[in-house]
Design a protein around this motif. Structure first.
Motif, PDB file in Angstrom:
ATOM      1  N   UNK A 480      28.428 -45.898 -35.165  1.00  0.00           N
ATOM      2  CA  UNK A 480      29.427 -44.882 -34.840  1.00  0.00           C
ATOM      3  C   UNK A 480      28.823 -43.528 -34.477  1.00  0.00           C
ATOM      4  N   UNK A 481      27.644 -43.252 -35.021  1.00  0.00           N
ATOM      5  CA  UNK A 481      27.025 -41.937 -34.741  1.00  0.00           C
ATOM      6  C   UNK A 481      26.625 -41.800 -33.269  1.00  0.00           C
ATOM      7  N   UNK A 482      26.537 -42.923 -32.554  1.00  0.00           N
ATOM      8  CA  UNK A 482      26.121 -42.870 -31.148  1.00  0.00           C
ATOM      9  C   UNK A 482      27.289 -42.596 -30.197  1.00  0.00           C
ATOM     10  N   UNK A 483      28.484 -42.821 -30.693  1.00  0.00           N
ATOM     11  CA  UNK A 483      29.641 -42.761 -29.801  1.00  0.00           C
ATOM     12  C   UNK A 483      29.805 -41.358 -29.230  1.00  0.00           C
ATOM     13  N   UNK A 484      29.975 -41.291 -27.920  1.00  0.00           N
ATOM     14  CA  UNK A 484      30.151 -40.010 -27.241  1.00  0.00           C
ATOM     15  C   UNK A 484      28.833 -39.420 -26.746  1.00  0.00           C
ATOM     16  N   UNK A 485      27.726 -40.087 -27.037  1.00  0.00           N
ATOM     17  CA  UNK A 485      26.426 -39.547 -26.615  1.00  0.00           C
ATOM     18  C   UNK A 485      25.926 -40.250 -25.352  1.00  0.00           C
ATOM     19  N   UNK A 486      25.098 -39.543 -24.624  1.00  0.00           N
ATOM     20  CA  UNK A 486      24.391 -40.161 -23.498  1.00  0.00           C
ATOM     21  C   UNK A 486      23.029 -40.616 -24.007  1.00  0.00           C
ATOM     22  N   UNK A 487      22.716 -41.881 -23.838  1.00  0.00           N
ATOM     23  CA  UNK A 487      21.445 -42.431 -24.316  1.00  0.00           C
ATOM     24  C   UNK A 487      20.778 -43.214 -23.191  1.00  0.00           C
ATOM     25  N   UNK A 488      19.469 -43.333 -23.286  1.00  0.00           N
ATOM     26  CA  UNK A 488      18.752 -44.216 -22.363  1.00  0.00           C
ATOM     27  C   UNK A 488      18.606 -45.588 -22.999  1.00  0.00           C
ATOM     28  N   UNK A 501      20.668 -54.522 -24.253  1.00  0.00           N
ATOM     29  CA  UNK A 501      19.499 -53.659 -24.131  1.00  0.00           C
ATOM     30  C   UNK A 501      18.997 -53.140 -25.454  1.00  0.00           C
ATOM     31  N   UNK A 502      17.992 -52.292 -25.340  1.00  0.00           N
ATOM     32  CA  UNK A 502      17.424 -51.632 -26.512  1.00  0.00           C
ATOM     33  C   UNK A 502      17.263 -50.160 -26.164  1.00  0.00           C
ATOM     34  N   UNK A 503      17.376 -49.316 -27.182  1.00  0.00           N
ATOM     35  CA  UNK A 503      17.251 -47.884 -26.943  1.00  0.00           C
ATOM     36  C   UNK A 503      15.913 -47.520 -26.319  1.00  0.00           C
ATOM     37  N   UNK A 504      15.969 -46.589 -25.388  1.00  0.00           N
ATOM     38  CA  UNK A 504      14.719 -46.108 -24.791  1.00  0.00           C
ATOM     39  C   UNK A 504      14.676 -44.592 -24.945  1.00  0.00           C
ATOM     40  N   UNK A 505      15.285 -44.088 -26.003  1.00  0.00           N
ATOM     41  CA  UNK A 505      15.256 -42.642 -26.243  1.00  0.00           C
ATOM     42  C   UNK A 505      16.524 -41.966 -25.789  1.00  0.00           C
ATOM     43  N   UNK A 506      16.831 -40.875 -26.444  1.00  0.00           N
ATOM     44  CA  UNK A 506      18.048 -40.140 -26.118  1.00  0.00           C
ATOM     45  C   UNK A 506      17.801 -39.251 -24.909  1.00  0.00           C
ATOM     46  N   UNK A 507      18.793 -39.192 -24.028  1.00  0.00           N
ATOM     47  CA  UNK A 507      18.645 -38.336 -22.855  1.00  0.00           C
ATOM     48  C   UNK A 507      18.697 -36.888 -23.288  1.00  0.00           C
ATOM     49  N   UNK A 508      19.699 -36.573 -24.060  1.00  0.00           N
ATOM     50  CA  UNK A 508      19.778 -35.242 -24.656  1.00  0.00           C
ATOM     51  C   UNK A 508      20.774 -35.323 -25.803  1.00  0.00           C
ATOM     52  N   UNK A 509      21.055 -34.189 -26.370  1.00  0.00           N
ATOM     53  CA  UNK A 509      21.923 -34.212 -27.541  1.00  0.00           C
ATOM     54  C   UNK A 509      23.397 -34.045 -27.152  1.00  0.00           C
TER      55      UNK A 509
END
Ligand code: SAM
Length: 515
Positions: A480-488, A501-509
């Motif tokens: 749930x903490x990821x919801x609303x975020x832009x992630x790679x 997929x698998x996370x490749x780092x957060x684009x930004x906060x």
């Protein structure tokens, strides 16, 4: 597919659920409300309503509920396209503005609204099955029942004969009259209608109760002036009318202030939009302007018509990173003679030229389409032309339908019907061809990394669900903490309808919503 997630938990951000979340005007009971005799007698207790229960006022004359006074609570259910979803968001805004409260269960509502779709026969039937709950003998359970949208417009006053429990019938071109229609119901009228198609105005509301916390719909054009031989929309939504670019840009800026980063511009034929303001901006310029508003990260638009699709739209996408790498361009058929009978206004070759123009873009733009199979007189050869076109274009997504004859359309009277069984077989064949195309294309993405906006998560599977700018769904470990975020997210495997997929780092906060 085992790796495809079907259920999505969308986390509502604080201040989202049940509150007016969009708009510049004042909200509250002081707006619009002027009904006389406001005692709430006759608003029958909620538990009296629904299958298996008899309402307390079953012996009262029909419609007595509507004379009972002030409507305090409402329930709305929506069928059909994104335009309908957004219309319902605006209708909810109107109801909130007159002090009404939304409820999750129709049994608790004073006012029950169904916003209907009549694009195909099956969709149109849905509302009648819902209305069965309030059928004869139940007398509407003391509720005011309203039917909105395309079936309402199509059936008009006949609706009262087919479903006598209904009190309000209103088409989308008359939504701005809803406050007055509700006042009439509160004043004691039992059957009111808003069915005029003669309007040059779009439906504007002070408040819009947007349901999606991430993607804000924004109407730029209403109605339709095309006369596609299969389509009921021009008869149900009225003539084409565009909002001014100033109004659209102002609404887009307000949406950013509310925390939205993704906007989807809407219209039955979105790219037929013509700026009525002196600025006379083109659709491509409008896209660029929306895409340059600080804070907007993604702009989508639907539905485009090939006839109005111009190269400057592709140039705008190339020039402005916020414009998504995605175009939905309904072809309907790959056969020129069928397209001519459909009155689509383009040939197979002309359509393919537009596709070629999109494929030449600097960005890899994802393509989707709508296809109708079994249109009147469609031969096996015509159908094969459609399959060949699909193989040539290699769409990333296809929405395919069996032709459904619609009232008052040109094709309805033309005869040459294709047997339902044959339509079903063609549809299955087409969907299998497309499944293979999608699987192959998606598998080609394994190893690539995409920025996704996380729209939800599956608690049971510990999976987050994100969407790429190309509109692909990617599932990956998250919560749930990821919801609303832009992630790679890096793609690790692929099915025909989604990626894993698998996370490749957060684009930004960046968090999608401020609130
Ligand atoms: N206005 C858009 C256009 O003309 O391209 C399409 C909007 S319509 C809501 C969505 C899709 O429903 C159409 O593109 C078409 O494929 C399909 N559709 C419309 N009328 C239909 C009919 N009578 N039978 C089957 N499918 C239909």
């Amino acid at each position: 597919m085992g790796n495809e997630l079907v259920q999505l938990t969308v986390v509502n951000q604080p201040g989202v659920a049940g509150t007016p979340r969009s708009g510049s005007g004042a909200a509250g009971a002081d707006l619009c409300f002027s009904a006389p005799g406001l005692a709430n007698e006759g608003m029958v207790a909620s538990e009296a309503c629904g299958p298996g229960s008899e309402p307390a006022n079953a012996q009262q004359p029909f419609g007595s509920s509507a004379s009972a006074g002030r409507l305090k609570t409402f329930y709305i259910e929506t069928f059909g396209c994104q335009m309908n979803v957004h219309d319902s968001e605006k209708v909810q805004g109107l109801l909130l503005a007159r002090g009404m409260t939304p409820v999750e269960d129709y049994a608790e509502a004073d006012l029950v609204l169904y916003n209907t779709c009549s694009i195909r026969e099956k969709a149109a039937q849905k509302v009648f099955s819902r209305l069965g709950v309030f059928r004869k003998g139940r007398r509407g359970c003391g509720k005011v029942i309203g039917v909105l949208g395309c079936v309402a417009q199509q059936e008009g006053e006949r609706f009262f004969e087919r479903a006598p429990q209904v009190n309000l019938v209103c088409g989308s071109a008359s939504y701005s009259k809803l406050p007055q229609l509700l006042e009439q119901l509160e004043a004691g009228n039992t059957r009111v209608t808003g069915l005029s198609l003669e309007t040059e105005e779009c439906f504007e509301t002070e408040i819009t109760r947007r349901d999606n916390p991430f993607r804000a719909y924004l109407t730029i054009i209403e109605g339709c002036d095309q006369r596609c031989a299969f389509c009921v929309v021009p008869m149900t939504r009225g003539p084409q009318r565009s909002r001014s670019s100033e109004k659209i840009l102002a609404e887009a800026r307000r949406l950013v202030d509310e925390g939205y980063t993704e906007i989807q511009l809407l219209g039955q034929i979105v790219n037929a939009w013509q700026d009525p303001s002196p600025a006379r901006r083109s659709f491509a310029v409008l896209l660029s302007r929306v895409g340059q508003i600080p804070g907007i990260r993604r702009v989508r638009f639907a539905t485009s018509h090939p006839r109005f699709f111009t190269a400057d739209i592709v140039q705008a996408i190339d020039a402005h990173p916020a414009l998504c790498d995605q175009i939905h361009l309904p072809v309907q058929s790959g056969s020129t003679p069928v397209l001519a009978r459909m009155l689509r206004g383009y040939s197979r070759e002309e359509y393919l030229e537009k596709i070629h123009c999109i494929r030449k873009a600097r960005r890899a733009i994802s393509l989707s389409t709508d296809i109708i199979v079994g249109f009147c007189g469609e031969t096996r050869q015509d159908f094969e032309q459609t399959l060949l076109l699909m193989k040539e274009v290699e769409y990333d997504q296809v929405f395919s339908f069996k032709y459904s004859p619609r009232p008052n359309t040109l094709a309805e009277a033309s005869g040459e019907a294709i047997a339902e069984e044959e339509k079903g077989e063609r549809l299955a064949e087409l969907q299998e061809v497309q499944r293979q195309i999608q699987l192959r294309r998606n598998q080609g993405l394994v190893g690539e990394t995409f920025e996704v906006l996380v729209e939800g998560y599956q608690a049971r599977l510990g999976q987050a669900v994100g969407r790429s700018t190309t509109n692909r769904v990617i599932n990956f470990p998250g919560g749930p903490e990821d919801v609303g975020r832009y992630l790679n997210v890096k793609v690790t495997s692929a099915g025909p309808n989604s990626l894993v997929g698998a996370r490749a780092g957060r684009v930004d906060m960046a968090i999608c919503r401020k609130a």
